[in-house]
Design a protein around this motif. Structure first.
Motif, PDB file in Angstrom:
ATOM      1  N   PRO A 109      28.576   5.149   3.086  1.00 42.59           N
ATOM      2  CA  PRO A 109      29.374   5.452   4.286  1.00 42.59           C
ATOM      3  C   PRO A 109      28.501   5.679   5.518  1.00 42.59           C
ATOM      4  N   GLN A 110      28.727   4.863   6.495  1.00 39.06           N
ATOM      5  CA  GLN A 110      28.075   5.063   7.789  1.00 39.06           C
ATOM      6  C   GLN A 110      29.043   5.607   8.835  1.00 39.06           C
ATOM      7  N   ALA A 111      30.342   5.495   8.579  1.00 43.13           N
ATOM      8  CA  ALA A 111      31.356   6.032   9.490  1.00 43.13           C
ATOM      9  C   ALA A 111      32.632   6.285   8.709  1.00 43.13           C
ATOM     10  N   LEU A 112      33.324   7.379   9.072  1.00 41.98           N
ATOM     11  CA  LEU A 112      34.625   7.730   8.507  1.00 41.98           C
ATOM     12  C   LEU A 112      35.586   7.971   9.661  1.00 41.98           C
ATOM     13  N   LYS A 113      36.870   7.566   9.449  1.00 48.12           N
ATOM     14  CA  LYS A 113      37.840   7.790  10.517  1.00 48.12           C
ATOM     15  C   LYS A 113      39.242   7.821   9.952  1.00 48.12           C
ATOM     16  N   HIS A 114      39.990   8.902  10.290  1.00 49.44           N
ATOM     17  CA  HIS A 114      41.409   8.975   9.936  1.00 49.44           C
ATOM     18  C   HIS A 114      42.232   8.090  10.872  1.00 49.44           C
ATOM     19  N   ASN A 115      43.369   7.634  10.350  1.00 53.74           N
ATOM     20  CA  ASN A 115      44.290   6.936  11.237  1.00 53.74           C
ATOM     21  C   ASN A 115      45.139   7.960  11.997  1.00 53.74           C
ATOM     22  N   CYS A 116      46.109   7.488  12.784  1.00 53.08           N
ATOM     23  CA  CYS A 116      46.828   8.368  13.709  1.00 53.08           C
ATOM     24  C   CYS A 116      47.608   9.470  12.995  1.00 53.08           C
ATOM     25  N   ASN A 117      48.171   9.196  11.815  1.00 57.86           N
ATOM     26  CA  ASN A 117      48.941  10.246  11.123  1.00 57.86           C
ATOM     27  C   ASN A 117      48.163  10.933  10.013  1.00 57.86           C
ATOM     28  N   GLY A 118      46.904  10.556   9.804  1.00 56.95           N
ATOM     29  CA  GLY A 118      46.061  11.228   8.841  1.00 56.95           C
ATOM     30  C   GLY A 118      46.291  10.832   7.400  1.00 56.95           C
ATOM     31  N   ARG A 119      47.098   9.817   7.135  1.00 55.10           N
ATOM     32  CA  ARG A 119      47.406   9.434   5.753  1.00 55.10           C
ATOM     33  C   ARG A 119      46.347   8.512   5.164  1.00 55.10           C
TER      34      ARG A 119
ATOM     35  N   SER B 257       0.802  -1.230   0.000  1.00 57.55           N
ATOM     36  CA  SER B 257       0.000   0.000   0.000  1.00 57.55           C
ATOM     37  C   SER B 257       0.831   1.273   0.000  1.00 57.55           C
ATOM     38  N   SER B 258       2.119   1.191   0.377  1.00 52.41           N
ATOM     39  CA  SER B 258       2.929   2.409   0.447  1.00 52.41           C
ATOM     40  C   SER B 258       4.399   2.043   0.265  1.00 52.41           C
ATOM     41  N   VAL B 259       5.124   2.882  -0.499  1.00 54.01           N
ATOM     42  CA  VAL B 259       6.561   2.673  -0.708  1.00 54.01           C
ATOM     43  C   VAL B 259       7.256   4.029  -0.704  1.00 54.01           C
ATOM     44  N   CYS B 260       8.562   4.027  -0.386  1.00 55.32           N
ATOM     45  CA  CYS B 260       9.336   5.265  -0.471  1.00 55.32           C
ATOM     46  C   CYS B 260      10.819   4.957  -0.495  1.00 55.32           C
ATOM     47  N   PHE B 261      11.561   5.814  -1.175  1.00 57.74           N
ATOM     48  CA  PHE B 261      13.016   5.861  -1.093  1.00 57.74           C
ATOM     49  C   PHE B 261      13.373   6.811   0.046  1.00 57.74           C
ATOM     50  N   HIS B 262      14.210   6.378   0.975  1.00 56.07           N
ATOM     51  CA  HIS B 262      14.632   7.309   2.021  1.00 56.07           C
ATOM     52  C   HIS B 262      15.590   8.339   1.422  1.00 56.07           C
ATOM     53  N   PRO B 263      15.449   9.629   1.752  1.00 58.27           N
ATOM     54  CA  PRO B 263      16.249  10.660   1.084  1.00 58.27           C
ATOM     55  C   PRO B 263      17.731  10.649   1.444  1.00 58.27           C
ATOM     56  N   THR B 264      18.078  10.138   2.621  1.00 58.73           N
ATOM     57  CA  THR B 264      19.483  10.171   3.044  1.00 58.73           C
ATOM     58  C   THR B 264      20.070   8.788   3.252  1.00 58.73           C
ATOM     59  N   LEU B 265      19.272   7.827   3.661  1.00 54.22           N
ATOM     60  CA  LEU B 265      19.771   6.477   3.893  1.00 54.22           C
ATOM     61  C   LEU B 265      19.550   5.616   2.652  1.00 54.22           C
ATOM     62  N   PRO B 266      20.434   4.671   2.366  1.00 60.14           N
ATOM     63  CA  PRO B 266      20.286   3.820   1.177  1.00 60.14           C
ATOM     64  C   PRO B 266      19.293   2.688   1.411  1.00 60.14           C
ATOM     65  N   VAL B 267      18.046   3.049   1.688  1.00 60.03           N
ATOM     66  CA  VAL B 267      17.032   2.039   1.968  1.00 60.03           C
ATOM     67  C   VAL B 267      15.758   2.368   1.206  1.00 60.03           C
TER      68      VAL B 267
ATOM     69  N   HIS C 167      25.884  11.179   0.875  1.00 59.73           N
ATOM     70  CA  HIS C 167      25.474   9.943   0.203  1.00 59.73           C
ATOM     71  C   HIS C 167      26.738   9.113  -0.053  1.00 59.73           C
ATOM     72  N   SER C 168      27.081   8.819  -1.283  1.00 56.41           N
ATOM     73  CA  SER C 168      28.288   8.039  -1.556  1.00 56.41           C
ATOM     74  C   SER C 168      29.435   8.904  -2.041  1.00 56.41           C
ATOM     75  N   GLU C 169      29.240  10.214  -2.033  1.00 64.54           N
ATOM     76  CA  GLU C 169      30.268  11.129  -2.495  1.00 64.54           C
ATOM     77  C   GLU C 169      31.108  11.605  -1.306  1.00 64.54           C
ATOM     78  N   ILE C 170      32.419  11.638  -1.486  1.00 66.75           N
ATOM     79  CA  ILE C 170      33.343  12.020  -0.425  1.00 66.75           C
ATOM     80  C   ILE C 170      33.911  13.406  -0.749  1.00 66.75           C
ATOM     81  N   GLN C 171      33.829  14.318   0.225  1.00 63.44           N
ATOM     82  CA  GLN C 171      34.314  15.682   0.058  1.00 63.44           C
ATOM     83  C   GLN C 171      35.309  16.012   1.171  1.00 63.44           C
ATOM     84  N   GLN C 172      36.161  16.991   0.872  1.00 64.59           N
ATOM     85  CA  GLN C 172      37.193  17.388   1.836  1.00 64.59           C
ATOM     86  C   GLN C 172      37.253  18.911   1.931  1.00 64.59           C
ATOM     87  N   ILE C 173      37.454  19.419   3.142  1.00 71.18           N
ATOM     88  CA  ILE C 173      37.722  20.833   3.370  1.00 71.18           C
ATOM     89  C   ILE C 173      38.917  20.946   4.291  1.00 71.18           C
ATOM     90  N   ASN C 174      39.555  22.098   4.258  1.00 73.02           N
ATOM     91  CA  ASN C 174      40.740  22.327   5.084  1.00 73.02           C
ATOM     92  C   ASN C 174      40.496  23.563   5.935  1.00 73.02           C
TER      93      ASN C 174
END
Length: 827
Positions: free
Chosen positions: A276-286, A155-165, A241-248
């Motif tokens: 992506p559900q989580a992002l994390k740099h390692n200790c030296n940021g590489r 009876s009802s369907v939807c694409f979630h706008p932010t989650l891939p469900v 979403h699935s796009e990765i961006q960077q700022i300094n």
């Protein structure tokens, strides 16, 4: 069938018009144009223009059964799609009555559909009475996937706008959540509330509302914390979403506004193979790890190249560049060194989460166990249910956050190393007993946190940005919404935070302040004194408040730059001279009054008099002068109070000085004539005739009868027995001089019977008051000063006797008065 238009702010009905010939199934509003679509069981779709008075500007015909739903294409609002029980989906253009194309594939009537809003996929999803959900590519006009699992009509369907469900609801009472990438069934919800009819989401939120036959349910899907990470050099990586961006943040100007959104240029790094559900740099940021959909992928931070990948529910970095741990399931944890598998560990309990730091922590639902990274030996088991664990940079302190509190523990690394080398038997069960020592416990829920030196900075559930130094918690700012802490840039002395919509904000937190407070807690005063010149003056008051809380009030007074704070500290330290100089500089009534209280406590009456006088605290001055028997002070206070209009203070001062005539005059000037009459009758009967005449004149404007009912002792001496005796007693009393040292000396007069003295003394022996001793108002009128020479007062005529009114005092008859006197003599 009618369409009704309401103002959703006032709930006022604005318009009612007939839209279709049969039941209306759905309405859709154009995102930018003044258009609205409606579909009906009459098998038509209509376009309405509200700027033209809700005129129907286009009719769309072509379906052969009920049209159940219409929806605009969010990526191309000039097109829309309609779903019908004729088993087809038709795609239309606004300006054409003919459909562009149709999609066929459902075996029974279609009830619902929706476009995919995120990314670049040209998809729409539909649900039908054939119990299936279908995903369509409307550019290729093909069915991409069929989702099966419901046991009744969808009876009802939807694409979630932010989650891939994809979320689907059915008349089988269930809501099913599907992975939008793999089309795998992730979750089935059943709240036993009969059939599902509607599903809606809130933009910018993970909340989902579900409408049933028997009510509505709101659920939250996953966590709203964004996938974002900041390294030690100020580079922030986040996922949209699935796009990765960077700022300094290094490129940000120095004068960034506090608590306001910071806009910086973004750099596109690439896309990610998993959501992506989580992002994390390692200790030296590489390197940066991306976790989602049960997998992890490690990328290089600069070029965004794939370094390593694998399956895992959770991922944490170790202390070395290529060291990390992966929780593959609730019963299996793997350790990696240099991106190669080093150790596989299978605990005997269910692992609900892992945390990194100086030790590897494995969390269960009721406890946490810490292991060393090398050989996974038990260091210590702690019986708390942690939400997160934060280690300090030097590994000497750890914060364990729970549902409603957090603990700060000190880690004894030397003891642990010694015990592990000796292969202590305790390390096989509960671990090493003294490995951790509880330092502090706070009843506050931590949302996110990080360490800066020896200070723990965190955001709490009440949306406050705080930092903890020792046992003290200091609030940096109150946040207007939920923010997540990214990190601290020491060069800029700034904290950076982000909200769930990836809006970046910053707050200033000077590192010298944290270093100074840490030195104070270590009681290293020399180090604190060396740091003090580095602290900006605008932050000195915060330092002073911290020192005051630690009990270092002398140092706090020296550090403070705010006069109010310095004054408060000087008062607390009884530094009267210093506080006096501040009070004279600021000239505040509150400060003078506070300093006056301190002076009274220290028995410094001269300073207290100055302070109370500067503060215009006349009641305080009255208390001070009367307590110290300061007649000159009371005399000055009487004049000051009368000039200030505080007549109650002036009256008390004059009364203490035995200046009854001035008291009577003051009562008369303030229109308190009845009180003046009774005061005169008690303390200065020679004034009674004068006051009675004043009283009569005052009453005549209100009531003639009331004025005539007042009797004058000169005219009616029979009504005032012993009146002449009272006048003689008055002259005896005022014949003595007023003491100059004290305000009053009642001791000598307590046992004195003035009436007996006046009765026994002849008239000639009664002295007349001296003007030098007695205030002018205390002089006895000549009319009553020599009663022996007075002419006899005639008896009043019966008809001229004053009438008695209810409000006036009843005047007794002479005969009744004489009978009462005889009865008193007999008694």
């Amino acid at each position: 069938m009618y369409i009704r238009v309401f103002n959703y702010n006032t709930m006022e009905k604005l318009k009612t018009f007939e839209g279709h010939q049969d039941y209306i199934r759905c309405l859709a509003v154009h995102p930018t144009q003044p258009f609205m679509l409606s579909c009906s069981d009459d098998m038509t779709v209509k376009l309405w223009n509200w700027e033209k008075g809700w005129q129907c500007t286009q009719l769309y015909e072509g379906h052969t059964h009920y049209v159940m739903m219409v929806v605009f294409n969010p990526k191309d609002p000039n097109t829309f799609a309609s779903a019908s029980l004729d088993r087809t989906i038709k795609v239309w253009s606004i300006g054409s009555p003919v459909p562009n194309f149709k999609l066929e594939g459902h075996e029974r009537g279609i009830n619902c559909l929706e476009y995919f809003t995120g990314g670049d996929k040209p998809y729409l999803v539909s649900g039908a009475d054939d119990r299936t959900v279908r995903v369509w590519d409307y550019q290729n006009k093909t069915c991409v996937q069929t989702l099966e699992g419901h046991s009744h009509n969808v009876s009802s369907v939807c694409f979630h706008p932010t989650l891939p469900v994809i979320v689907s609801g059915s008349e089988d009472s269930t809501v099913r959540i599907w992975n939008a990438n793999t089309y795998r069934l992730e979750k089935t919800l059943n709240y036993s509330m009969e059939r599902v009819w509607a599903i809606a989401y809130a933009k910018g939120s993970n909340k989902l509302a579900i409408g049933y036959d028997q009510g509505t349910v709101m659920v939250k899907l996953g966590s709203e914390e964004p996938a974002v990470s900041m390294d030690g050099n100020g580079k922030i990586v986040w996922a949209k979403h699935s796009e990765i961006q960077q700022i300094n943040v290094k490129t940000a100007p120095d004068d960034l506004p506090e608590g306001e959104r910071v806009t910086l240029p973004t750099k596109e790094l690439g896309t990610c193979e998993v959501f992506p559900q989580a992002l994390k740099h390692n200790c030296n940021g590489r390197f940066v790890v991306v976790c989602g959909e049960g997998e992890y992928i490690i990328y290089t931070a600069l070029a965004w190249r794939n370094k390593a990948f694998g399956s895992g529910l959770e991922f944490v970095w170790g202390n070395d560049a290529g060291e990390y741990a992966v929780r593959e399931s609730t019963s299996k944890v793997k350790l990696y060194k240099n991106f190669k598998e080093h150790h596989t560990f299978r605990p005997t309990y269910s692992v609900e989460g892992i945390s990194a730091g100086n030790l590897l922590g494995l969390r269960s639902s009721s406890f946490v166990v810490f292991y060393d990274w090398e050989e996974m030996r038990v260091v210590r088991k702690i019986d708390v249910a942690p939400k997160a664990i934060y280690w300090s940079p030097d590994g000497s302190t750890v914060v364990i956050t729970c549902e409603s509190s957090f603990f700060i523990l000190r880690y004894n690394a030397d003891l642990v190393a010694e015990q592990l080398e000796g292969a202590s038997s305790d390390a096989d069960s509960e671990g090493i007993e003294n490995a951790f020592e509880v330092v502090h416990e706070f009843g506050e829920r931590v949302r996110t946190g990080c360490w800066v030196g020896e200070c723990f900075i965190y955001t709490n559930a009440a949306n406050r940005l705080n930092y903890c130094v020792g046992k003290e918690i200091v609030t940096v700012s109150h946040l207007d919404r939920t923010h997540y802490l990214l990190g601290y840039m020491a060069r800029q002395n700034r904290l950076f935070l982000v909200d769930k919509s990836l809006n970046l904000v910053t707050y200033t937190l000077d590192q010298s302040i944290l270093a100074y407070q840490t030195a104070i807690l270590r009681e290293d005063m020399d180090a604190a004194a060396a740091i003090m010149p580095k602290i900006p003056k605008e932050h000195r008051n915060r330092i002073a408040q911290f020192l005051e809380a630690q009990g270092f009030k002398e140092q706090a007074m020296e550090v403070a730059v705010d006069l109010d704070l310095k004054f408060e500290l000087a008062v607390q330290l009884n530094r009267v001279e210093y506080a006096l100089s501040i009070a004279r500089e600021s000239d505040s009534d509150a400060k003078w009054r506070q300093l006056g209280d301190v002076a009274l406590q220290l028995a410094d009456f001269a300073l207290a008099e100055e302070c109370l006088g500067r503060a215009n605290d006349l009641p305080g001055l009255l208390l001070l002068h009367s307590s110290t028997s300061n007649a000159d002070g009371i005399e000055k206070l009487a004049a000051r109070a009368q000039a200030a209009g505080q007549f109650n203070i002036a009256f008390v001062c004059l009364f203490l000085l035995r200046r009854i005539s001035q008291c009577i005059e003051l009562l008369g000037e303030t229109d308190r004539i009845p009180e003046a009459a009774f005061l005169a009758r008690t303390y200065m009967p020679s004034k009674v005739p004068e006051i009675v005449n004043m009283w009569k004149e005052s009453l005549r404007g209100v009531s003639e009868k009331a004025a005539d009912s007042l009797a004058d002792p000169v005219e009616y001496p029979n009504l005032f027995p012993d009146y002449e005796l009272a006048v003689k007693a008055e002259r005896l009393y005022f014949a003595e001089p007023i003491p100059k040292v004290g305000a009053y000396s009642p001791g000598a007069h307590i046992a004195r019977d003035l009436l007996a003295e006046a009765s026994s003394a002849p008239d000639a022996a009664v002295p007349v008051p001296d003007a030098a001793r007695e205030p002018a108002a205390a002089e006895v009128p000549a009319a009553v000063s020599a009663p022996a020479e007075e002419e006899p007062v005639p008896e009043p005529e019966p008809e001229a006797e004053p009438e008695v009114v209810e409000e006036a005092v009843e005047v007794p008859e002479p005969e009744e008065e004489e009978e009462e006197e005889e009865e008193e003599e007999e008694e």
